[in-house]
Design an enzyme around this catalytic site. Structure first.
Site, PDB file in Angstrom:
ATOM      1  N   HIS A 110       0.859  -1.200   0.016  1.00 15.90           N
ATOM      2  CA  HIS A 110       0.058   0.235  -0.100  1.00 15.90           C
ATOM      3  C   HIS A 110       0.950   1.333   0.123  1.00 15.90           C
ATOM      4  O   HIS A 110       1.230   1.754   1.074  1.00 15.90           O
ATOM      5  CB  HIS A 110      -0.770  -0.126   1.259  1.00 15.90           C
ATOM      6  CG  HIS A 110      -1.677  -1.253   1.323  1.00 15.90           C
ATOM      7  ND1 HIS A 110      -3.120  -1.219   1.012  1.00 15.90           N
ATOM      8  CD2 HIS A 110      -1.343  -2.433   1.912  1.00 15.90           C
ATOM      9  CE1 HIS A 110      -3.589  -2.309   1.156  1.00 15.90           C
ATOM     10  NE2 HIS A 110      -2.599  -3.388   1.768  1.00 15.90           N
ATOM     11  N   HIS A 147      -4.196   3.101  -3.019  1.00 18.46           N
ATOM     12  CA  HIS A 147      -4.362   2.398  -1.725  1.00 18.46           C
ATOM     13  C   HIS A 147      -3.689   0.993  -1.537  1.00 18.46           C
ATOM     14  O   HIS A 147      -2.932   0.808  -0.382  1.00 18.46           O
ATOM     15  CB  HIS A 147      -5.879   2.349  -1.278  1.00 18.46           C
ATOM     16  CG  HIS A 147      -6.005   1.822  -0.102  1.00 18.46           C
ATOM     17  ND1 HIS A 147      -5.253   2.128   1.020  1.00 18.46           N
ATOM     18  CD2 HIS A 147      -7.128   1.202   0.379  1.00 18.46           C
ATOM     19  CE1 HIS A 147      -5.734   1.325   2.121  1.00 18.46           C
ATOM     20  NE2 HIS A 147      -6.911   0.757   1.831  1.00 18.46           N
ATOM     21  N   GLU A 193     -17.072  -5.153  25.005  1.00 16.42           N
ATOM     22  CA  GLU A 193     -16.208  -6.596  25.088  1.00 16.42           C
ATOM     23  C   GLU A 193     -14.962  -6.456  24.300  1.00 16.42           C
ATOM     24  O   GLU A 193     -13.812  -6.715  24.804  1.00 16.42           O
ATOM     25  CB  GLU A 193     -17.044  -7.919  24.856  1.00 16.42           C
ATOM     26  CG  GLU A 193     -18.126  -7.953  25.964  1.00 16.42           C
ATOM     27  CD  GLU A 193     -19.338  -7.231  25.539  1.00 16.42           C
ATOM     28  OE1 GLU A 193     -20.345  -7.583  26.313  1.00 16.42           O
ATOM     29  OE2 GLU A 193     -19.567  -6.788  24.509  1.00 16.42           O
ATOM     30  N   PHE A 236     -19.877 -14.000  25.159  1.00 15.78           N
ATOM     31  CA  PHE A 236     -19.490 -12.674  24.634  1.00 15.78           C
ATOM     32  C   PHE A 236     -17.886 -12.863  24.148  1.00 15.78           C
ATOM     33  O   PHE A 236     -17.716 -11.573  23.899  1.00 15.78           O
ATOM     34  CB  PHE A 236     -19.710 -11.757  25.438  1.00 15.78           C
ATOM     35  CG  PHE A 236     -21.184 -11.661  25.858  1.00 15.78           C
ATOM     36  CD1 PHE A 236     -22.325 -11.838  24.788  1.00 15.78           C
ATOM     37  CD2 PHE A 236     -21.847 -11.514  27.037  1.00 15.78           C
ATOM     38  CE1 PHE A 236     -23.573 -11.856  25.192  1.00 15.78           C
ATOM     39  CE2 PHE A 236     -23.159 -11.263  27.549  1.00 15.78           C
ATOM     40  CZ  PHE A 236     -24.090 -11.430  26.550  1.00 15.78           C
ATOM     41  N   HIS A 276     -27.325 -16.950  25.461  1.00 12.29           N
ATOM     42  CA  HIS A 276     -26.231 -16.745  26.372  1.00 12.29           C
ATOM     43  C   HIS A 276     -25.355 -18.084  26.889  1.00 12.29           C
ATOM     44  O   HIS A 276     -24.716 -18.116  27.740  1.00 12.29           O
ATOM     45  CB  HIS A 276     -27.029 -16.164  27.677  1.00 12.29           C
ATOM     46  CG  HIS A 276     -27.058 -14.747  27.715  1.00 12.29           C
ATOM     47  ND1 HIS A 276     -27.897 -14.221  26.741  1.00 12.29           N
ATOM     48  CD2 HIS A 276     -26.777 -13.786  28.588  1.00 12.29           C
ATOM     49  CE1 HIS A 276     -27.966 -12.806  26.923  1.00 12.29           C
ATOM     50  NE2 HIS A 276     -27.189 -12.567  27.827  1.00 12.29           N
TER      51      HIS A 276
END
Length: 672
Positions: free
Chosen positions: A32, A268, A417, A443, A479
């Protein structure tokens, strides 16, 4: 070699940065080039006129940190490291993106001297820098004394449109503004280009308003990416704001100077091509056919950073020596923290739980164990994503890390998180702290990218993840983690530890605290679990080997082996009793950590899982992936092959056939 007659030394240096980046990408035929070409003036101002660092000692404690969050622009950083005198050679630049080079495609911590963090996936470097600034603020509050600002440095960063599109940047910006982290100064490179095209097809945020709403100090410089005076004044203005993090916005032109590719997506993510490079060098007043050219006057100019850095560090070292004489205990504590050195008795107060005590959830045991040793490890800090009452991770006898209270050791991360885990990596990378973070195990889905990079960087972050299975019960399948043990075990370098009771939990903490070469994850139960009798069963210290014989067979050779982790160990032990009544002699193996077990000798692993015993049943409240390694092709796995359900946990276990009776039936089937 003919340069433009009007080129100043500064302009010559900036064009050296640009052409080195162009040439390296072209030689690699990959990379890049556009952002390094656009931000060369900014890099020059920052490294030559603003940052404090010592190229001869990249690990000097009080150096300013630099994070290139848009890590695809890595040649910008490599060029600066080379020019300022780090242990990077011109050949290293020529070996950009090649096997085992010091200049990989994206900056990697531990590979390249002077690279503070691994920044490949966009957004995470932005958050790592927030963690570094949190570490600086905490250490300064704990260790600095009047006349002795031994911790006093900035975290500088460069981020792009992609970084700010990633959601985790919102989490981190909110957090940094809330904490008032005035030692963060970030530059937002507003080049308005991504790989797919101009950003207006997807992005119209008012970035200045957004960051002001997050309580940042914002300067919008506009189209001034080539104005050295404007850039320098912006940095100086940001340094004067001590109670807010700072964002300097600058409109740059990607591929600056390339006549056919400036401000295009092609600049880019692709080499410019030989002809475009020739034309661009002509625009810079640069010898068109010279590659990797570093004019002698540029090298001399930039290598002044070496002597300057040595002087800065020596001045700091003199101050630290005087500090050590005045505050020897604090100085010793800081040295231990930097070295990750635990005292011999750090775990002396960790309790030994007895079988006649009430059953205890391993999350509750972990919280008690944490607070039994945390006073002896003053550099351990951490917290949860708004779940400390549930994950039991609150440190007693200290408050929360807050603006004006940076000395406190509890961190309320809020419901962030991903940001929590990425910032914890930044804290670990800074040095002087061992961070732990916590949330519900399910999570980890939100945090996985940060966990993966922590493993890639081999940094010792500790993850305390609770509510580990369908055993959490009524909250239901959203959960209840099912696939998570398998997916986390799939990350190379992450030690996953799922203890079966309070005593195994104590050794899980020991394993995590003594590990220095990578992250560890404690996976803990919500439901209460009986305490295993250490006099009857194998010693919980066996956790440190990853797997151990919990219940030995009575004869010379077991008829079958039951293997389990966590809460399912108790199912295996109950099944063992039933099988014994049927004349079937089984061995029960507790296997809290596959990773630690793999690290043991072949001899030890054969002792625990003898190859001659092929009748094996594994029990774990998760998916089956990976278990064939331990039970073989003929073994039986009892687990969960679908999402969970909302019901009392004992009912769920019964419906999923995770019972002693089904374990017995599986063993009998194997032996028929």
């Amino acid at each position: 070699m003919a340069f433009s007659q009007t080129s100043s030394l500064e302009e010559l240096t900036i064009n050296t940065i640009r052409t080195l980046s162009m040439d390296a990408v072209q030689k690699a035929n990959s990379g890049h080039p556009g952002t390094p070409m656009a931000l060369a003036p900014l890099a020059y101002v920052l490294w030559k006129k603003v940052m404090r660092f010592n190229p001869r000692n990249p690990n000097w404690l009080n150096r300013d940190r630099f994070v290139l969050s848009n890590g695809h622009a890595s040649m910008l950083q490599y060029a600066m490291l080379y020019l300022t005198g780090y242990d990077i050679s011109l050949n290293d630049l020529k070996n950009f993106r090649q096997w085992e080079s010091k200049t990989p495609g994206h900056p990697e911590f531990g590979i390249t001297p002077g690279v503070e963090t691994t920044t490949g996936p966009l957004g995470q470097g932005f958050v790592n820098g927030v963690g570094m600034a949190m570490a600086e603020a905490h250490l300064a509050a704990v260790y600095n004394r009047a006349g002795f600002n031994i911790i006093d440095h900035y975290t500088y960063g460069v981020c792009g449109d992609g970084d700010l599109m990633e959601g985790v940047s919102h989490e981190a910006a909110s957090l940094a503004g809330h904490f008032g982290l005035g030692k963060i100064i970030y530059v937002y490179d507003d080049n308005q280009i991504t790989i797919e095209g101009k950003t207006d097809i997807t992005y119209s945020d008012n970035v200045a308003n957004r960051f002001e709403a997050y309580n940042w100090h914002v300067q919008n410089l506009g189209d001034q990416a080539n104005d050295l005076d404007v850039l320098l004044k912006a940095f100086h203005a940001a340094q004067k704001v001590s109670d807010k993090p700072s964002l300097i916005m600058v409109r740059s032109h990607i591929g600056y100077g390339a006549p056919n590719m400036q401000d295009t997506p092609e600049a880019h993510g692709s080499p410019l091509g030989e002809e475009e490079i020739r034309l661009t060098k002509n625009f810079y007043g640069w010898p068109e056919n010279e590659n990797f050219l570093v004019p002698a006057e540029v090298e001399k100019h930039m290598r002044e950073c070496v002597e300057r850095g040595l002087k800065w560090e020596q001045e700091w070292q003199d101050t630290f020596n005087r500090y050590s004489n005045s505050y020897p205990d604090l100085a010793g504590q800081l040295q231990d923290a930097l070295n990750g050195k635990l005292s011999r008795d750090w775990d002396e107060k960790i309790p030994l739980y007895q079988a006649d005590e009430k059953p205890l959830a391993t999350r509750s045991a972990a919280g008690k164990i944490l607070n039994s040793f945390v006073d002896r490890v003053p550099w351990l800090v951490g917290g949860s994503a708004d779940l400390a009452p549930s994950t039991k991770t609150l440190i007693d006898n200290t408050g929360y890390f807050l603006k004006g209270h940076y000395q406190n050791r509890n961190i309320a991360w809020g419901i962030r998180e991903f940001g929590m885990c990425a910032a914890a990596s930044g804290m670990a990378l800074h040095g002087g702290l061992r961070p732990f973070v916590s949330t519900f195990f399910v999570f980890t889905d939100y945090a996985r990218p940060a966990i993966r990079l922590a493993a890639l960087m081999e940094i010792p972050v500790i993850y305390v993840m609770t509510h580990d299975s369908i055993g959490l019960g009524e909250d239901g399948p959203t959960h209840q983690p099912v696939e998570h043990l398998a997916s986390l075990r799939a990350i190379p370098g992450l030690n996953v530890l799922r203890p079966a009771d309070a005593n195994e939990t104590a050794f899980a903490w020991r394993a995590a605290m003594t590990r220095t070469d990578g992250p560890s994850m404690l996976v803990l139960s919500r439901q209460n679990l009986p305490i295993l009798d250490q006099k009857t069963y194998g010693n919980a210290a066996g956790l440190l080997q990853g797997a151990y014989i919990l219940s030995q067979e009575q004869g010379n050779k077991a008829d079958a082996i039951l293997i389990a982790t966590g809460s399912e160990i108790h199912i295996a032990l109950e099944a063992r009793k039933i099988l014994a009544g049927k004349g079937v002699d089984v061995r029960v193996v507790s296997m809290p950590s596959w990773e630690l077990f793999r690290q043991q000798s072949d001899t030890y692993r054969q002792e625990i899982l003898p190859g001659g015993i092929t009748a094996r049943v594994a029990i774990e409240a998760g998916v089956a992936q990976g278990w064939r390694e331990w039970i073989g092709e003929n073994g039986i796995f009892l687990g969960v092959n679908r999402f969970g359900a909302s019901a009392p946990y004992k009912e769920i276990y019964t419906h999923f056939h995770l019972t002693a009776e089904n374990t017995v039936a599986a063993v009998i089937k194997l032996l028929e």
